[in-house]
Design a protein around this motif. Structure first.
Motif, mmCIF file in Angstrom:
data_model
loop_
_atom_site.group_PDB
_atom_site.id
_atom_site.type_symbol
_atom_site.label_atom_id
_atom_site.label_comp_id
_atom_site.label_asym_id
_atom_site.label_seq_id
_atom_site.Cartn_x
_atom_site.Cartn_y
_atom_site.Cartn_z
ATOM 1 N N GLY A 1 4.434 -3.920 0.048
ATOM 2 C CA GLY A 1 3.485 -2.852 -0.250
ATOM 3 C C GLY A 1 3.812 -2.120 -1.548
ATOM 4 O O GLY A 1 4.797 -2.403 -2.230
ATOM 5 N N ILE A 2 2.962 -1.193 -1.892
ATOM 6 C CA ILE A 2 3.098 -0.424 -3.135
ATOM 7 C C ILE A 2 4.029 0.752 -2.895
ATOM 8 O O ILE A 2 3.734 1.648 -2.101
ATOM 9 C CB ILE A 2 1.723 0.044 -3.638
ATOM 10 C CG1 ILE A 2 0.871 -1.181 -4.017
ATOM 11 C CG2 ILE A 2 1.867 0.991 -4.821
ATOM 12 C CD1 ILE A 2 -0.557 -0.872 -4.354
ATOM 13 N N GLY A 3 5.156 0.746 -3.564
ATOM 14 C CA GLY A 3 6.153 1.795 -3.390
ATOM 15 C C GLY A 3 5.816 3.069 -4.141
ATOM 16 O O GLY A 3 4.747 3.205 -4.742
ATOM 17 N N THR A 4 6.748 3.996 -4.117
ATOM 18 C CA THR A 4 6.568 5.286 -4.775
ATOM 19 C C THR A 4 7.201 5.249 -6.153
ATOM 20 O O THR A 4 8.407 5.042 -6.276
ATOM 21 C CB THR A 4 7.221 6.415 -3.954
ATOM 22 O OG1 THR A 4 6.657 6.414 -2.642
ATOM 23 C CG2 THR A 4 6.985 7.767 -4.609
ATOM 24 N N PRO A 5 6.424 5.412 -7.220
ATOM 25 C CA PRO A 5 7.010 5.388 -8.557
ATOM 26 C C PRO A 5 7.925 6.587 -8.784
ATOM 27 O O PRO A 5 7.850 7.590 -8.065
ATOM 28 C CB PRO A 5 5.796 5.441 -9.487
ATOM 29 C CG PRO A 5 4.714 6.056 -8.667
ATOM 30 C CD PRO A 5 4.970 5.637 -7.252
ATOM 31 N N TRP B 1 -2.232 -0.451 -13.462
ATOM 32 C CA TRP B 1 -0.931 -0.687 -14.105
ATOM 33 C C TRP B 1 0.203 -0.116 -13.261
ATOM 34 O O TRP B 1 1.220 -0.765 -13.051
ATOM 35 C CB TRP B 1 -0.964 -0.022 -15.484
ATOM 36 C CG TRP B 1 0.283 -0.050 -16.294
ATOM 37 C CD1 TRP B 1 0.733 -1.077 -17.071
ATOM 38 C CD2 TRP B 1 1.221 1.023 -16.469
ATOM 39 N NE1 TRP B 1 1.896 -0.713 -17.710
ATOM 40 C CE2 TRP B 1 2.222 0.565 -17.361
ATOM 41 C CE3 TRP B 1 1.322 2.323 -15.971
ATOM 42 C CZ2 TRP B 1 3.300 1.355 -17.754
ATOM 43 C CZ3 TRP B 1 2.384 3.110 -16.361
ATOM 44 C CH2 TRP B 1 3.358 2.632 -17.235
ATOM 45 N N GLU B 2 0.002 1.070 -12.740
ATOM 46 C CA GLU B 2 1.055 1.700 -11.944
ATOM 47 C C GLU B 2 1.247 1.008 -10.595
ATOM 48 O O GLU B 2 2.381 0.703 -10.204
ATOM 49 C CB GLU B 2 0.742 3.185 -11.745
ATOM 50 C CG GLU B 2 1.891 3.992 -11.210
ATOM 51 C CD GLU B 2 3.039 4.094 -12.201
ATOM 52 O OE1 GLU B 2 4.048 3.378 -12.007
ATOM 53 O OE2 GLU B 2 2.938 4.873 -13.152
ATOM 54 N N PRO B 3 0.186 0.689 -9.850
ATOM 55 C CA PRO B 3 0.378 -0.012 -8.575
ATOM 56 C C PRO B 3 1.041 -1.380 -8.712
ATOM 57 O O PRO B 3 1.868 -1.748 -7.866
ATOM 58 C CB PRO B 3 -1.042 -0.135 -8.020
ATOM 59 C CG PRO B 3 -1.782 1.008 -8.629
ATOM 60 C CD PRO B 3 -1.212 1.155 -10.001
ATOM 61 N N ILE B 4 0.707 -2.149 -9.756
ATOM 62 C CA ILE B 4 1.314 -3.480 -9.866
ATOM 63 C C ILE B 4 2.796 -3.356 -10.172
ATOM 64 O O ILE B 4 3.615 -4.155 -9.705
ATOM 65 C CB ILE B 4 0.586 -4.342 -10.925
ATOM 66 C CG1 ILE B 4 0.935 -5.827 -10.755
ATOM 67 C CG2 ILE B 4 0.911 -3.908 -12.340
ATOM 68 C CD1 ILE B 4 0.422 -6.454 -9.496
ATOM 69 N N ARG B 5 3.186 -2.347 -10.934
ATOM 70 C CA ARG B 5 4.604 -2.121 -11.218
ATOM 71 C C ARG B 5 5.354 -1.686 -9.961
ATOM 72 O O ARG B 5 6.536 -1.994 -9.787
ATOM 73 C CB ARG B 5 4.763 -1.070 -12.314
ATOM 74 C CG ARG B 5 4.271 -1.526 -13.676
ATOM 75 C CD ARG B 5 4.223 -0.382 -14.684
ATOM 76 N NE ARG B 5 5.567 0.057 -15.040
ATOM 77 C CZ ARG B 5 6.040 1.278 -14.815
ATOM 78 N NH1 ARG B 5 5.279 2.181 -14.218
ATOM 79 N NH2 ARG B 5 7.254 1.606 -15.189
ATOM 80 N N SER B 6 4.663 -0.952 -9.102
ATOM 81 C CA SER B 6 5.285 -0.502 -7.857
ATOM 82 C C SER B 6 5.297 -1.589 -6.793
ATOM 83 O O SER B 6 6.195 -1.636 -5.954
ATOM 84 C CB SER B 6 4.548 0.748 -7.336
ATOM 85 O OG SER B 6 4.637 1.810 -8.264
ATOM 86 N N LEU B 7 4.295 -2.469 -6.810
ATOM 87 C CA LEU B 7 4.273 -3.595 -5.869
ATOM 88 C C LEU B 7 5.359 -4.609 -6.221
ATOM 89 O O LEU B 7 6.038 -5.148 -5.335
ATOM 90 C CB LEU B 7 2.900 -4.275 -5.900
ATOM 91 C CG LEU B 7 2.699 -5.466 -4.955
ATOM 92 C CD1 LEU B 7 2.789 -5.028 -3.494
ATOM 93 C CD2 LEU B 7 1.362 -6.151 -5.231
ATOM 94 N N PHE B 8 5.517 -4.854 -7.526
ATOM 95 C CA PHE B 8 6.519 -5.810 -8.000
ATOM 96 C C PHE B 8 7.501 -5.107 -8.938
ATOM 97 O O PHE B 8 7.456 -5.294 -10.156
ATOM 98 C CB PHE B 8 5.849 -6.962 -8.765
ATOM 99 C CG PHE B 8 4.823 -7.744 -8.001
ATOM 100 C CD1 PHE B 8 5.047 -8.144 -6.693
ATOM 101 C CD2 PHE B 8 3.619 -8.105 -8.605
ATOM 102 C CE1 PHE B 8 4.098 -8.890 -6.001
ATOM 103 C CE2 PHE B 8 2.667 -8.843 -7.924
ATOM 104 C CZ PHE B 8 2.908 -9.233 -6.612
ATOM 105 N N PRO B 9 8.389 -4.267 -8.418
ATOM 106 C CA PRO B 9 9.370 -3.605 -9.297
ATOM 107 C C PRO B 9 10.310 -4.621 -9.932
ATOM 108 O O PRO B 9 10.438 -5.756 -9.452
ATOM 109 C CB PRO B 9 10.112 -2.663 -8.348
ATOM 110 C CG PRO B 9 9.912 -3.241 -6.986
ATOM 111 C CD PRO B 9 8.574 -3.910 -7.001
ATOM 112 N N ALA B 10 10.961 -4.207 -11.005
ATOM 113 C CA ALA B 10 11.782 -5.130 -11.795
ATOM 114 C C ALA B 10 12.841 -5.835 -10.950
ATOM 115 O O ALA B 10 13.062 -7.035 -11.099
ATOM 116 C CB ALA B 10 12.429 -4.375 -12.951
ATOM 117 N N ASP B 11 13.487 -5.089 -10.046
ATOM 118 C CA ASP B 11 14.561 -5.707 -9.262
ATOM 119 C C ASP B 11 14.032 -6.638 -8.174
ATOM 120 O O ASP B 11 14.803 -7.388 -7.558
ATOM 121 C CB ASP B 11 15.482 -4.645 -8.664
ATOM 122 C CG ASP B 11 14.760 -3.659 -7.759
ATOM 123 O OD1 ASP B 11 13.518 -3.763 -7.614
ATOM 124 O OD2 ASP B 11 15.420 -2.765 -7.188
#
Length: 499
Positions: free
Chosen positions: A476-480, A429-439
């Motif tokens: 890539g997967i960013g930093t939450p 859940w956390e990686p997908i949110r960081s890979l595709f952030p809302a903006d």
């Protein structure tokens, strides 16, 4: 879907085995024998007193296929709820007395529904090869590819994310426990309040809304003129013909003197009039971080959901922990019911409950999805716009949409890494949110990702090549937020999300 643990404890992954050992040692649940239907208490509406297993005598020949095992009875003191909630008068199951679950096996109970819901999977980019497959074959192919997408996300996450993201529900349980102690209510009441407020809310905001409701309910304040002023400033509320009557019904009264149907308005108006709008981030371990900020750096503001959700949270806190009150309050949707379980009993190893929200569908398909995406609507059975192809649901079985497939894909991924399924869900859940952030989730970027998956459908890319290409396109997967500097941890026992 039950985890197959009978006679195989020694071969289970170590973290799952440890969880099962803990439950056996603490006595937090009593694996009581299954009871006969005749001994089940009455009073559960249309589902009371009916046989426990589906059969031809009840439903007609071939209508519903029985499960391979009789559902386990809910023992006294067990605070887990059934994640299916059948309401049909012909339902052979009782969700207030039996541990019902959701997975592929449960979807098979209605063959016609199962065939329809597996037939729509080929509509998703990257899954065109499922078209024309038999229902069983299509379901397993979808699960295998979805579990592989989750594996890719997890393996390509930063080490700190791999280590801490699986802890989200342990942290949520810690928050629920702290709030319950503050309010003087059973923890299951606090967990149900948090889950009731979760639709369309991220966890940071969800936690703050839950804290606000509980603080107001247990403080039992008197209505103020500032509350009336706030209501008067809301055009949508003032446009309703009964708002003036509601204000008169609340005026000068304490919350416990107000008709329960007016409690949600009271709580919302009190919070809007008297509490700060800011809210803190939450760390996976359950501590509170810094105040959340918008992309421009301004403090973010909490936003309430529906009055219906607020009213459910109020009743949950006032329930005294009665499970026959709390379970119906959570509704019939698998996501909210599973979310409650993951908050309340995160280390329960028995059923592998999965909080399959929008982000988990996105992880399963590795696409930047939203609540209005077709795949999410079909997963949650939330109903799409006119002309869309909707997934089928059943009041008899309580199965909603395609939810069981993503749940089983997450369980399959969990088994590979020796995690409890809820830990595997939050680990992706956390990686997908960081890979595709809302903006980042613009129409252009969503099309770019879908085009990559369509290249798989045409045979131009392998699934692994598509995963890597999407990873590169998204950066890539960013930093939450909770992993960035400056998030000073504050224990939930002594801190607040909004004060």
């Amino acid at each position: 879907m039950l985890l197959d643990t009978a006679g195989s404890l020694g071969t289970l992954p170590i973290r799952l085995r440890e969880a099962m050992d803990r439950y056996g040692q603490t006595g937090e649940y009593d694996p009581a024998p299954v009871v006969e239907a005749a001994s089940l208490p009455m009073g559960t509406g249309a589902i009371a007193g009916v046989p426990m297993r589906a059969g031809e005598a009840v439903l007609g020949a071939g209508a519903i296929r029985p499960l391979s095992e009789v559902p386990q009875a809910i023992a006294k003191g067990d605070t887990r709820v059934a994640t299916r909630f059948p309401t049909g008068v012909k339902s052979p199951e009782n969700p207030l007395r039996q541990h019902l679950s959701i997975g592929t096996e449960e979807m098979r109970m209605d063959p016609e529904q199962f065939a329809h819901n597996t037939s729509i999977l080929a509509r998703y980019p990257g899954f065109a090869h499922l078209k024309g497959m038999a229902p069983e074959e299509a379901a397993q192919a979808y699960i295998d590819q979805a579990a592989g997408n989750m594996r890719f996300l997890y393996e390509n996450s930063p080490a700190d994310l791999q280590r801490r993201a699986p802890l989200w529900y342990e942290g949520a349980n810690r928050i629920s426990d702290a709030l319950a102690q503050r309010w003087g209510v059973p923890r299951q009441s606090a967990s149900a309040a948090l889950a009731s407020l979760s639709p369309q809310k991220d966890w940071f905001m969800n936690a703050s809304l839950g804290e606000r409701v509980g603080d107001i309910v247990t403080a039992n304040p008197r209505a103020t003129s500032d509350m009336a002023s706030w209501v008067g400033s809301q055009p949508a509320l003032m446009a309703k013909p009964d708002t003036a009557d509601l204000l008169r019904a609340i005026e000068g009264k304490r919350l416990d003197q107000v008709d329960p149907k007016h409690a949600a308005l009271f709580v919302r108006a009190f919070d809007e009039a008297h509490n700060a709008r800011n809210y803190r981030s939450v760390l996976p371990e359950g501590d509170f971080g810094d105040f959340v900020r918008t992309a421009s750096g301004d403090p973010a503001k909490v936003a309430w959901g529906t009055f219906g959700d607020i009213g459910k949270a109020v009743r949950a806190i006032q329930s005294g922990g009665d499970m026959d009150t709390l379970s119906p309050l959570l509704g019939a949707k698998h996501k909210v019911r599973s979310f409650y379980n993951n908050i309340e009993v995160p280390n329960d190893p028995r059923f592998g409950d999965i909080t399959g929200d929008t982000h988990q569908v996105a992880a399963a398909q590795m696409r930047p999805l939203s609540g209005s995406s077709e795949a999410v609507i079909q997963h949650l059975a939330s109903g799409g716009p006119a002309g869309s192809v909707n997934a089928k649901s059943s009041a008899v079985t309580g199965v909603q949409g395609t939810y069981g497939l993503v749940a089983d894909a997450t369980r399959q991924f969990a088994q590979e890494y020796g995690m409890l399924p809820r830990a595997a869900q939050s680990a992706t859940w956390e990686p997908i949110r960081s890979l595709f952030p809302a903006d980042w989730k613009t129409a252009k970027n969503a099309t770019a990702v879908d085009d990559i998956w369509k290249a798989v459908d045409r045979g131009e890319l392998s699934v692994d090549q598509a995963r890597r290409a999407i990873f590169d396109v998204a950066g890539g997967i960013g930093t939450p937020e909770w992993l960035r500097g400056g998030a000073g941890a504050r224990a939930p026992q002594s801190a607040s999300t909004y004060r």
